[in-house]
Structures are given as C-alpha cells and as structure tokens.
Design a protein around this motif. Structure first.
Motif, short mmCIF file in Angstrom:
data_model
loop_
_atom_site.label_atom_id
_atom_site.label_comp_id
_atom_site.label_asym_id
_atom_site.label_seq_id
_atom_site.Cartn_x
_atom_site.Cartn_y
_atom_site.Cartn_z
N GLN A 83 11.94 33.99 70.57
CA GLN A 83 12.70 34.76 71.54
C GLN A 83 12.95 36.17 71.02
O GLN A 83 12.91 37.15 71.80
N GLN A 84 13.19 36.29 69.71
CA GLN A 84 13.38 37.62 69.12
C GLN A 84 12.11 38.46 69.25
O GLN A 84 12.16 39.66 69.55
N ARG A 85 10.98 37.82 69.02
CA ARG A 85 9.70 38.53 69.18
C ARG A 85 9.51 38.99 70.62
O ARG A 85 9.06 40.12 70.88
N LEU A 86 9.90 38.09 71.54
CA LEU A 86 9.75 38.44 72.95
C LEU A 86 10.68 39.59 73.33
O LEU A 86 10.27 40.53 74.05
N ASP A 87 11.91 39.52 72.83
CA ASP A 87 12.90 40.54 73.19
C ASP A 87 12.65 41.87 72.49
O ASP A 87 13.13 42.92 72.95
N SER A 88 11.92 41.83 71.39
CA SER A 88 11.71 43.06 70.62
C SER A 88 10.78 44.05 71.32
O SER A 88 10.79 45.25 71.03
N GLY A 89 9.96 43.56 72.24
CA GLY A 89 9.01 44.42 72.93
C GLY A 89 7.79 44.75 72.10
O GLY A 89 6.96 45.58 72.49
N ALA A 90 7.68 44.11 70.94
CA ALA A 90 6.55 44.41 70.07
C ALA A 90 5.25 43.86 70.62
O ALA A 90 4.16 44.35 70.28
N ILE A 91 5.35 42.83 71.45
CA ILE A 91 4.14 42.23 72.02
C ILE A 91 3.90 42.86 73.39
O ILE A 91 4.73 42.74 74.30
N THR A 92 2.77 43.52 73.51
CA THR A 92 2.46 44.22 74.76
C THR A 92 1.32 43.57 75.53
O THR A 92 1.16 43.81 76.73
N SER A 93 0.56 42.75 74.84
CA SER A 93 -0.58 42.11 75.50
C SER A 93 -0.07 41.07 76.49
O SER A 93 0.72 40.18 76.13
N PRO A 94 -0.48 41.19 77.76
CA PRO A 94 -0.04 40.21 78.77
C PRO A 94 -0.38 38.77 78.38
O PRO A 94 0.42 37.86 78.60
N LYS A 95 -1.55 38.60 77.81
CA LYS A 95 -1.96 37.24 77.42
C LYS A 95 -1.07 36.70 76.31
O LYS A 95 -0.64 35.54 76.34
#
Length: 247
Positions: A83-95
C-alpha cells in the motif's frame, strides 16, 4: 498334660483377649474408608489423565493460535508495504499498478481468511481452557475428599491401635501366669484352628466347634482328674471345664 483348674480358666481369659485382638485387626482391615479411598483414588487417576490430555490440547492450541497470528501479521505487513508503494506514486506503469492493486486485494482476502482462522482457534482454545479449569477443580475436589477420608481412617486406626495395645498388655500379664507348656499347646492349636485354641465346655457342648460331645466322651471327661487338660474329640481344641459344663 496337667494344669491347675485355675490356670485352665485363665487360658479362657487369654483366648477371649486373643479373640478381641482378632476382631480389632479385622475391623482395622474392614474400615469403610479403605474402599472409599480406593474408589476415590481411581477417580483421581482418571481425572488427572484427562487433565493432562486437556492441558496438552490447550498447549497445542496455544501454539496453533500463535502461528495463525504470526501468519496474519506477515500478510498485514506485506499488504502495508504494498500500500505504501501504491500511495508513494513511484509506480507509474499501468500494468504494474494493476498487478500491485490485484496483489493488495489478494492479500486483503488472505488476511481476512487468516483472521477467521485465528478466531476459530481462539474459540477452541477458550473451550479447552474452560475444560482445563473444570478438570483442575474436579481434581482438587477429589483430592480433598481423599484427604478427609484418609484423616478419618487414620483417626480410626489410632483408636483401634490404642485398644489393641491395651488388650495386648493385658494378655501379656494373664499369659505370664499360665504354665508355659499349656500356653505353648494353646498357641499351637490357635494357629491350627483359626484363632481358637481353647474353648469352654458348656452344657456338654464344645464352644469351639459347637458340637455336643458323645456320652462316651462326657464320661471320660467326667472321670478325668480336675488338673487333666482335656481335648475336644471333634476339633481337638483344649476343653476347659467349669461349673456350667453339665458334667
């Protein structure tokens, strides 16, 4: 064998005391507390076995609960990191975002399933703990009954043993006044005849075997000298003549 009539009479006193000692010994062996203690001890053994089994089950369930709670914590921590990774915005790839969201959802379901397991284990453990508490109380109750019954038995022992000691001393005093050879014969017959070595001849009946003597035996006893030690022809016990012998 010859012995003064008075010595033969004293032999009956010794016999009466020996009978009393036998009665006391029998009463000591037959106290109702013996059977009660035996029954309670069996109950206690069974209850202790059940208690050990319940305690083992409770211990196993406690370990199972700890393991289930650890599994929940691991899933919760992993979900928190995702959840932290998701909330951080670090992941930009839709997949990658879709995969991460799918994993978070899967972890949430997994966490829910594991929490259900924890609750189920906790309920089983609570039931087992109640069983342990119940059996512990029952063990204590039975042990208390055993202690009380043992105390009653020991009190009865003390009373019976005290009387037996008194009777034994009295026997020693009277036996000391009986001629040694007569006492030796009496003791030998007593061992052979179930505790009765001398008996009164009462109304022509041996009080040892309860058999009425024949006319021939009565005539022989009547003709015997007063200091002659006579024997019952039926049971071979020493027959002691008194004024009630019917001679």
């Amino acid at each position: 064998m010859n012995a003064a009539p008075a010595d033969q009479i004293r032999l009956l006193d010794v016999q009466a005391l020996d009978v009393r000692l036998q009665q006391l010994a029998h009463k000591r062996r037959s106290l109702p507390e013996h059977a009660e203690i035996e029954s309670l001890t069996k109950d206690l053994t069974q209850l202790r076995d059940l208690l050990v089994a319940a305690q083992t089950q409770e211990s196993d369930t406690a370990r199972e609960q700890t393991k289930a709670e650890q599994d929940v914590d691991q899933v919760r921590q992993r979900a928190a990191r995702d959840q932290q990774r998701l909330d951080s915005g670090a992941i930009t790839s839709p997949k990658d975002l879709e995969n991460l969201q799918r994993e978070i959802a899967s972890l949430a379901k997994r966490q829910g399933d594991l929490e259900d397991i924890v609750l189920e284990v906790m309920e089983r453990r609570e039931s087992t703990q109640e069983r342990v508490a119940e059996l512990t109380d029952r063990v204590a109750s039975v042990q208390s009954k055993i202690d009380d019954t043992t105390a009653r038995r020991d009190a009865a022992f003390e009373e019976l043993d005290g009387e037996a000691a008194s009777v034994t001393k009295e026997r020693e005093v009277i036996a000391a006044s009986v001629p040694a050879d007569l006492l030796k014969l009496y003791d030998k017959l007593r061992e052979q005849q179930g505790g009765i070595g001398a008996a009164k001849l009462y109304q022509r009946t041996c009080q040892g075997c309860r058999q009425e003597l024949s006319i021939t035996d009565i005539n022989e006893i009547r003709a015997a000298a007063p200091d002659t030690v006579v024997r019952c022809e039926n049971c071979r016990r020493i027959l002691v003549r008194t004024s009630e012998s019917g001679l």
